[in-house]
Design an enzyme around this catalytic site. Sequence first.
Site, PDB file in Angstrom:
ATOM      1  N   LYS A   5      -0.521   1.288  -8.753  1.00 24.43           N
ATOM      2  CA  LYS A   5      -1.235   1.484  -7.480  1.00 24.43           C
ATOM      3  C   LYS A   5      -0.336   2.075  -6.407  1.00 24.43           C
ATOM      4  O   LYS A   5      -0.726   3.005  -5.696  1.00 24.43           O
ATOM      5  CB  LYS A   5      -1.799   0.137  -6.978  1.00 24.43           C
ATOM      6  CG  LYS A   5      -2.839  -0.499  -7.849  1.00 24.43           C
ATOM      7  CD  LYS A   5      -3.320  -1.806  -7.264  1.00 24.43           C
ATOM      8  CE  LYS A   5      -2.266  -2.888  -7.226  1.00 24.43           C
ATOM      9  NZ  LYS A   5      -1.839  -3.338  -8.572  1.00 24.43           N
ATOM     10  N   THR A   6       0.851   1.506  -6.272  1.00 21.59           N
ATOM     11  CA  THR A   6       1.748   1.949  -5.202  1.00 21.59           C
ATOM     12  C   THR A   6       2.158   3.405  -5.403  1.00 21.59           C
ATOM     13  O   THR A   6       2.100   4.215  -4.467  1.00 21.59           O
ATOM     14  CB  THR A   6       2.989   1.048  -5.135  1.00 21.59           C
ATOM     15  OG1 THR A   6       2.591  -0.284  -4.815  1.00 21.59           O
ATOM     16  CG2 THR A   6       3.963   1.548  -4.079  1.00 21.59           C
ATOM     17  N   GLU A  50      -3.696   1.284  -0.727  1.00 20.56           N
ATOM     18  CA  GLU A  50      -3.543   0.573  -1.984  1.00 20.56           C
ATOM     19  C   GLU A  50      -4.448  -0.653  -1.954  1.00 20.56           C
ATOM     20  O   GLU A  50      -4.447  -1.408  -0.979  1.00 20.56           O
ATOM     21  CB  GLU A  50      -2.080   0.167  -2.160  1.00 20.56           C
ATOM     22  CG  GLU A  50      -1.793  -0.567  -3.441  1.00 20.56           C
ATOM     23  CD  GLU A  50      -0.308  -0.854  -3.607  1.00 20.56           C
ATOM     24  OE1 GLU A  50       0.026  -1.781  -4.365  1.00 20.56           O
ATOM     25  OE2 GLU A  50       0.517  -0.149  -2.988  1.00 20.56           O
TER      26      GLU A  50
END
Length: 490
Positions: free
Chosen positions: A154-155, A198
């Site tokens: 995600k990051t 995110e």
Amino acid sequence: MSPAETTPAGTPPESAAAAPDHGAAAGAAAPTAGLGHVHFLGLAGVGVSAVARLMAADGVPISGTDAKDLPVLEEFRRAGAAVTVGYRAENLASAEAELGEPITAVIASSIAAEGNPEYDEAVRRGLPVLHRSQGLAAMMRDRRAVAVAGTHGKTTTSSMATVVLDQAGLSPTFAVGANVAGLGVNAAAGTGEWFIAEADESDGSLLNYAPEVGVVTNVEADHLDHYGTAEAVEQVFVDFTARISDGGALIICVDDAGARALLEKVREPLSARGVRIIGYGTREDAQLRLSEVTREGGTVTEGAEQASLRLAVPGVHNQLNALAAIAVGRCAGLSLQASVEAIAHFQGTSRRFELRGEVSGVRVYDDYAHHPTEVSAVLQAARASLTEDQGQVHVIFQPHLFSRTAAFAEDFGAALTAADTVAVLEIYPAREEPIEGVTAALLGQPVYSAAEAVQTVTSAARAGDLIMTLGAGDVTALGAEILAELTERR
């Protein structure tokens, strides 16, 4: 909304809808106009600090507390925030006196709850208390939101998407889980209409967002301390896709088995709402497909168009993350070529295959990997980054959470066999109490103290090798010790 009515993480944000209208497109009033003084609990945390940065950029008076005096707190002090270290009920009154304005709302991290003296004081006062995700969701309103979800990646993916839109001159607002190389922060207010965030599944708070574009990088069992079963983890992603606005888009990795299973469940209801589905990956059925794969990238194909992808970060997992970010660029109106060219500028994020230094030809990296799939991916990337496949990989790994170690001990042990030298630290407990019988020894690898681990990997390392610190705990601090030891040995 009173504290007793605070929406728990993972509940759709009726609370955000009832809050002041924070969201605004470029040129409109500030999204937090009229909000007043906001106090943050867990201010140094990556999620809470992101919301605080964005609100401060809109001119909101902010204050906050954290348990430790970390560098980010000094940044907030210099910006005029009232900052305290150590939770005490009287900190709220002190912050009000310092800023000259009463606190009108409190935003808290997941670990700040009943029993925290400042949380309890906010409840006693009857102040609205919001989860950090609810504060962020409120700021997204009236912007074109992209929420990046998935068990892993995600990051990096949200950071890549930010760089793509930023390089294209679209000036997105963003809030991600680490500082983005080249941008220097984990969150900033842009002047454009797009907002990239995110979306964290660890506590279900991804359901507080209602994005125009939703991204799912993968779906796998994790955070079983929160969900209990793999089926519950899968369901939260089903629910997340239902939050995508009508006529929006779902960007999803068709290479991932869990994501493909999710797609089969949600394809029909999404299509009925006019939500476009953009599958990405290396499979033939991917709308955005990577082929002719090399260490640096490959060929990206979309319909009749093609472009050559070259990445500055290693690993097949990052090539897939890049495809997702390119798809975000396409949703924002960029051409395929422009999106692919923009992502070449991505230089990484903190704690994601982050180079900490090099001594005598030994490179030292740090990575946040704390799930077996992530450990496997980062070790594969490490191997790929060795010059002509020469050299070895030496790893210090710190398991994160007793519950995760118990659930995946065998998988962690198998993943770590990809390294040439492995030194395992004891479990980093974070928010958990010990579980009887659960120790790092379950991984089937040697367990060391931090000092012993540093000695083990530095003794084994030779010119051309890599040393990596892996885990979501304080293992990251060992990078400096490893470099110092390598320097002394030299």
